[in-house]
Design an enzyme around this catalytic site. Structure first.
Site, PDB file in Angstrom:
ATOM      1  N   GLY A  44       0.835  -1.195   0.000  1.00  0.00           N
ATOM      2  CA  GLY A  44       0.000   0.000   0.000  1.00  0.00           C
ATOM      3  C   GLY A  44       0.867   1.241   0.000  1.00  0.00           C
ATOM      4  O   GLY A  44       2.001   1.209   0.502  1.00  0.00           O
ATOM      5  N   GLN A  49       2.785  10.072   1.296  1.00  0.00           N
ATOM      6  CA  GLN A  49       4.087   9.410   1.427  1.00  0.00           C
ATOM      7  C   GLN A  49       5.044   9.785   0.302  1.00  0.00           C
ATOM      8  O   GLN A  49       6.246   9.547   0.405  1.00  0.00           O
ATOM      9  CB  GLN A  49       3.916   7.885   1.451  1.00  0.00           C
ATOM     10  CG  GLN A  49       3.249   7.378   2.714  1.00  0.00           C
ATOM     11  CD  GLN A  49       3.141   5.866   2.707  1.00  0.00           C
ATOM     12  OE1 GLN A  49       2.185   5.307   2.206  1.00  0.00           O
ATOM     13  NE2 GLN A  49       4.147   5.192   3.245  1.00  0.00           N
ATOM     14  N   CYS A  95       5.818  -0.107   7.101  1.00  0.00           N
ATOM     15  CA  CYS A  95       5.468   1.082   6.320  1.00  0.00           C
ATOM     16  C   CYS A  95       6.697   1.543   5.553  1.00  0.00           C
ATOM     17  O   CYS A  95       7.786   1.628   6.128  1.00  0.00           O
ATOM     18  CB  CYS A  95       4.987   2.182   7.273  1.00  0.00           C
ATOM     19  SG  CYS A  95       4.522   3.706   6.440  1.00  0.00           S
ATOM     20  N   LEU A  96       6.518   1.828   4.282  1.00  0.00           N
ATOM     21  CA  LEU A  96       7.653   2.258   3.463  1.00  0.00           C
ATOM     22  C   LEU A  96       8.243   3.580   3.959  1.00  0.00           C
ATOM     23  O   LEU A  96       9.385   3.898   3.657  1.00  0.00           O
ATOM     24  CB  LEU A  96       7.228   2.393   1.991  1.00  0.00           C
ATOM     25  CG  LEU A  96       6.800   1.083   1.308  1.00  0.00           C
ATOM     26  CD1 LEU A  96       6.318   1.347  -0.107  1.00  0.00           C
ATOM     27  CD2 LEU A  96       7.940   0.065   1.313  1.00  0.00           C
ATOM     28  N   HIS A 137      -4.527   1.363   7.632  1.00  0.00           N
ATOM     29  CA  HIS A 137      -3.158   1.893   7.695  1.00  0.00           C
ATOM     30  C   HIS A 137      -2.986   3.052   6.709  1.00  0.00           C
ATOM     31  O   HIS A 137      -2.497   4.123   7.074  1.00  0.00           O
ATOM     32  CB  HIS A 137      -2.172   0.754   7.389  1.00  0.00           C
ATOM     33  CG  HIS A 137      -0.736   1.161   7.325  1.00  0.00           C
ATOM     34  ND1 HIS A 137       0.232   0.629   8.149  1.00  0.00           N
ATOM     35  CD2 HIS A 137      -0.082   2.055   6.534  1.00  0.00           C
ATOM     36  CE1 HIS A 137       1.403   1.186   7.863  1.00  0.00           C
ATOM     37  NE2 HIS A 137       1.240   2.037   6.879  1.00  0.00           N
ATOM     38  N   GLU A 138      -3.404   2.840   5.463  1.00  0.00           N
ATOM     39  CA  GLU A 138      -3.226   3.878   4.433  1.00  0.00           C
ATOM     40  C   GLU A 138      -4.116   5.084   4.703  1.00  0.00           C
ATOM     41  O   GLU A 138      -3.705   6.227   4.498  1.00  0.00           O
ATOM     42  CB  GLU A 138      -3.512   3.313   3.043  1.00  0.00           C
ATOM     43  CG  GLU A 138      -2.600   2.172   2.603  1.00  0.00           C
ATOM     44  CD  GLU A 138      -1.123   2.459   2.772  1.00  0.00           C
ATOM     45  OE1 GLU A 138      -0.708   3.622   2.644  1.00  0.00           O
ATOM     46  OE2 GLU A 138      -0.374   1.513   3.060  1.00  0.00           O
ATOM     47  N   HIS A 141      -2.637   7.634   6.926  1.00  0.00           N
ATOM     48  CA  HIS A 141      -1.647   8.531   6.305  1.00  0.00           C
ATOM     49  C   HIS A 141      -2.304   9.834   5.837  1.00  0.00           C
ATOM     50  O   HIS A 141      -1.669  10.889   5.845  1.00  0.00           O
ATOM     51  CB  HIS A 141      -0.987   7.860   5.096  1.00  0.00           C
ATOM     52  CG  HIS A 141       0.150   6.942   5.453  1.00  0.00           C
ATOM     53  ND1 HIS A 141       1.292   7.375   6.078  1.00  0.00           N
ATOM     54  CD2 HIS A 141       0.320   5.611   5.261  1.00  0.00           C
ATOM     55  CE1 HIS A 141       2.118   6.343   6.260  1.00  0.00           C
ATOM     56  NE2 HIS A 141       1.550   5.260   5.769  1.00  0.00           N
TER      57      HIS A 141
HETATM   58 CO    CO Z   1       2.415   3.386   5.732  1.00  0.00          CO
END
Ligand code: CO
Length: 169
Positions: A44, A49, A95-96, A137-138, A141
């Site tokens: 994701g 991000q 998470c990236l 999660h996304e 953000h």
């Molecule tokens: Co993330």
């Protein structure tokens, strides 16, 4: 390739704005976002991000399947609204934007999501399991929330200490 911002970049803490134009620029941008996600083996990736404060994210929880596999599914959620959370789950998340950290986070097992697709069409989905967790999660953000914010205070402290060391902050 879009660059993925890393903790503690303050842009990751901002509130994203609704998407208004469903045009070819948006389509191109969504494709770029997915490309960046796949290149980092993520499941994701949300717009903030990569530094653009738009309320949208892409998800693909089936990256192990071959391109063209009928079970392969890439989701695009634009202007999402979550509701009707039910049950509880906690699976390991990463998470990236928070490299090297993997922790279990308490989430709803099931959620409903109302959103628009890339053409602006209103859609709705009931999600459970890993897709539900990825959506939550996304979606966080878009409001400047990282998964490490949802850990217990003690765990969060340990994680922040580790990030400080690993990222040499
Ligand atoms: Co993330």
């Amino acid at each position: 390739m879009l660059e993925i911002l890393k903790y503690p970049n303050t842009r990751l803490r901002e509130i994203s704005k609704p998407v208004e134009a469903f045009d070819s620029d948006l389509h191109e941008y969504l494709d770029e976002l997915a490309k960046a996600m796949y290149s980092q083996n993520g499941i994701g990736l949300a717009a903030p991000q990569v530094g653009t404060l738009n309320r949208l994210f892409v998800i693909d929880v089936t990256p192990q399947l071959e391109e063209g596999d009928p079970n392969r599914k890439r989701y695009e959620f634009i202007n999402p609204v979550l509701s009707d959370g039910a049950g509880k789950t906690a699976i390991e998340e990463a998470c990236l934007s928070v490299p090297g950290i993997v922790e279990k986070v308490s989430r709803k097992e099931e959620i409903s999501i109302q959103y628009q697709d890339r053409n602006g069409k209103q859609r709705q989905l009931r999600a459970s399991g890993i897709l539900s967790v990825a959506i939550q999660h996304e979606n966080d953000h878009l409001d400047g929330i990282l998964f490490i914010d949802r850990l217990s205070p003690l765990k969060r402290k340990l994680v922040k200490r580790r990030l400080k060391r690993d990222l040499q902050l």
